[in-house]
Design an enzyme around this catalytic site. Structure first.
Site, mmCIF file in Angstrom:
data_model
loop_
_atom_site.group_PDB
_atom_site.id
_atom_site.type_symbol
_atom_site.label_atom_id
_atom_site.label_comp_id
_atom_site.label_asym_id
_atom_site.label_seq_id
_atom_site.Cartn_x
_atom_site.Cartn_y
_atom_site.Cartn_z
ATOM 1 N N ARG A 27 27.044 40.663 15.708
ATOM 2 C CA ARG A 27 28.272 40.246 16.393
ATOM 3 C C ARG A 27 27.982 39.437 17.658
ATOM 4 N NH1 ARG A 27 32.867 42.957 14.823
ATOM 5 N NH2 ARG A 27 33.810 42.425 16.810
ATOM 6 N N ASN A 100 34.653 43.390 24.955
ATOM 7 C CA ASN A 100 34.691 42.347 23.935
ATOM 8 C C ASN A 100 36.043 41.668 24.027
ATOM 9 O OD1 ASN A 100 34.408 40.719 21.643
ATOM 10 N ND2 ASN A 100 35.112 42.328 20.265
#
Length: 607
Positions: A27, A100
């Site tokens: 990610r 995030n």
């Protein structure tokens, strides 16, 4: 797009977090960090670079606390360096936050906090969050978080730990993915289920506006006003071994080799005897039959699948179909009406632009069908109907098995609609089912060409530019093949409709240009062959993906990769596989990290 993992429990804290970050590194892998309670203090370790660089500074530290958080970064604000790595802390190093997403009003908040005496170290938007929590902390971490989230604008998944309350792990979700793993005497938070599977399969997908306060004995979920809410625990079907390489050098290669089995799984799931059962939900079937226009919106590889699906739906089910980039769809003021169905395609189910497209459609009262891989993802939850592609976890950043699984599902959707509308006779349907059942074997025959493709890769590994050309169903194959090559090998590559090549791109052709033609024996074979001859006459080096026993192609091509003969509508599912392998081998020979290409991340959760 970053990866977050948080833990509260009695297992070795450093091991749980670092192993969790290994599962999430796809990610983002610009930098990584860990914040954990040790001797009643918050200890912060972070490092620019890959996760192995963080391992080098953690170096076997055994944390004696029970709470910690880790982060692996895909940079949005601020350069890639140690200071900008997450987690970030407050002025007194008592509160740590992994984030995030993007805080859109961070500059305004930063000025306000600086005026109150807060000192900032990084260039990131995320650092305002621990400072806000510090500013609001009056004896309750939960209350400080509740006040903080009301000040934040943008998208954010947050995991928060503090030495002030060393038994708590707090998660916050708004427009970025965050899952709660419910274990026995332990709780985990993570961006993705892959980081949770080794500990628990009982997962709660937190919803936008959720705050989760965890201790090792339990959890409480509330909204941003502090009101308690209930969320369903679901048992995830994936096994921990599904996110291992199983002896393959790279996840990407393993996932290419998994494609035949994924075909088998979806055939078993969506075909019964000689009937398609994708639309067994009566309401979905009725919905699809009553729509006069379909609109695919997706990003990257998923959009290429949508391009093929558009061709299938129009050819076989006679449905007017459009396809567009999600990032453009929401801003172009698309003309949507009640007889339009918006179809979102996404592997992760968390693609920010695609989610925005879904929300735009629903704001206009338009029904949404999504084709996704990850169950309980945001896209799956927010759509009216969902069809799963059943590809299992895909770890390689460059999508392979999810693409061909998307194609198979789109083909089955098109054929089932065609049959329901009366455009397929019973005999035609039975023959097509027989052909589809051969897909796993066709894919395995292509995989047997791996050594041959590897040799071709050796010849072209130092090329600076590639061109991919195809017609009809294989024009999107050319686009996808070009994307795979540039994603993982950093060779500039472009895909074109073969007939359009002479309207400009042919100017690029010289003796140094490799041109890959997808040219199976189908309805556009002769036209594509004419285009091939145009390239040949100008000195281009030709790699042809052709049908077995087409010996004539050898006369014009420098290399031929033969695929089995098959019905034309199946071609894009199979012809992409040798080109996935070609991209893989070229990238490996160039010394590239094929599973973690530079500047990319697997799940694009920012716009």
């Amino acid at each position: 797009m970053c990866g977050i993992v948080g833990y509260v429990g009695d297992k070795d804290l450093g091991s749980v977090i670092l192993v969790g970050l290994e599962k999430l590194e796809y990610r983002g892998y610009d930098s990584a960090g860990i914040a954990a309670i040790h001797n009643h203090r918050l200890v912060l370790m972070k490092k620019a670079g890959r996760l192995k660089d963080l391992y080098s500074i953690v170096n076997g530290v055994v944390f004696n606390g029970h709470v910690g958080v880790g982060h692996t970064r895909w940079a949005t604000h601020g350069k890639v360096n140690d200071i900008n790595a997450h987690p970030h802390t407050d002025c007194n190093d008592r509160i740590a936050v992994a984030h995030n997403g993007i805080i859109e009003n961070f500059q305004e908040l930063k000025k306000e906090l600086e005026a109150k005496g807060h000192k900032f170290l990084s260039d990131t938007d995320s650092e305002v969050i621990p400072h806000l929590i510090e500013e609001y902390y009056k004896g309750s971490l939960k209350d400080a978080v509740l006040k903080t989230v009301k000040r934040l604008e943008g998208s954010f998944a947050l995991v928060i730990v503090s030495s002030l309350e060393p038994d708590k792990l707090i998660g916050v979700k708004k427009d970025s993915p965050l899952l709660l793993g419910v274990g026995k005497d332990e709780m985990l938070l993570a961006s993705d289920a892959t980081a949770l599977l080794s500990h628990t399969k009982d997962i709660i997908a937190l919803l936008d506006g959720d705050i989760c306060v965890c201790t090792k004995k339990g959890y409480e979920i509330m909204d941003f006003e502090g009101n308690k809410v209930e969320r369903e625990i679901k048992t995830i079907e994936w096994e921990p071994t599904m996110v291992s390489k199983k002896g393959y050098k790279h996840f990407m290669l393993k996932e290419i080799y998994e494609e035949p089995d994924i075909f088998r799984k979806n055939i078993q799931e969506y075909i019964r005897e000689d009937d398609f059962t994708l639309l067994k939900d009566y309401n979905l079937r009725r919905l699809l039959l009553n729509k006069s226009r379909y609109y695919f919106q997706a990003s990257g590889t998923s959009l290429h699948a949508g391009f093929v699906g558009r061709l299938w739906l129009e050819k076989m089910a006679k449905v007017l179909t459009d396809a567009d980039f999600s990032s453009e769809f929401r801003y172009r003021e698309p003309l949507l009406s009640k007889d339009t169905l918006v179809v979102a395609i996404s592997q992760s189910g968390e693609t920010a632009d695609t989610i925005a497209g879904i929300r735009l459609a629903k704001e206009q009262g338009v029904d949404v069908l999504s084709i996704v891989n990850v169950k309980n993802s945001t896209i799956a939850r927010e759509s009216d109907y969902v069809i799963y592609i059943n590809a299992g976890p895909e770890i390689g950043v460059a999508s392979t098995k999810a693409y061909t699984a998307q194609l198979l599902v789109l083909l089955l959707l098109s054929l089932e609609l065609a049959a329901l509308k009366g455009y397929l006779s019973d005999e035609q349907r039975r023959e097509l089912v027989k052909d589809i059942r051969k897909l796993p074997d066709l894919a395995e025959r292509v995989l047997h060409l791996d050594d041959e493709i590897n040799k071709i890769a050796e010849e072209y590994k130092n090329s600076n530019y590639f061109m991919f050309l195809g017609r009809g169903f294989n024009y999107p194959t050319a686009l996808e093949a070009a994307l795979k090559l540039k994603e993982i090998s950093y060779i500039h590559a472009a895909g074109y409709a073969a007939g359009e090549m002479k309207h400009g791109p042919i100017a690029l052709v010289d003796k140094n240009l490799p041109v890959c033609f997808i040219i199976p024996k189908d309805s556009v074979y002769e036209k594509t062959k004419n285009n091939l001859l145009e390239i040949k006459s100008r000195g281009g080096k030709i790699i042809a993906v052709a049908t077995e026993k087409d010996d004539s192609i050898k006369e014009f091509a420098n290399h031929v990769i033969y695929v089995p003969k098959m019905p034309e509508i199946l071609e894009p599912i199979i012809t992409i596989i040798p080109l996935q392998l070609l991209a893989y081998h070229i990238a490996v020979k160039r010394g590239c990290d094929v599973d973690k290409p530079r500047n990319l991340a697997k799940s694009v959760t920012v716009e």
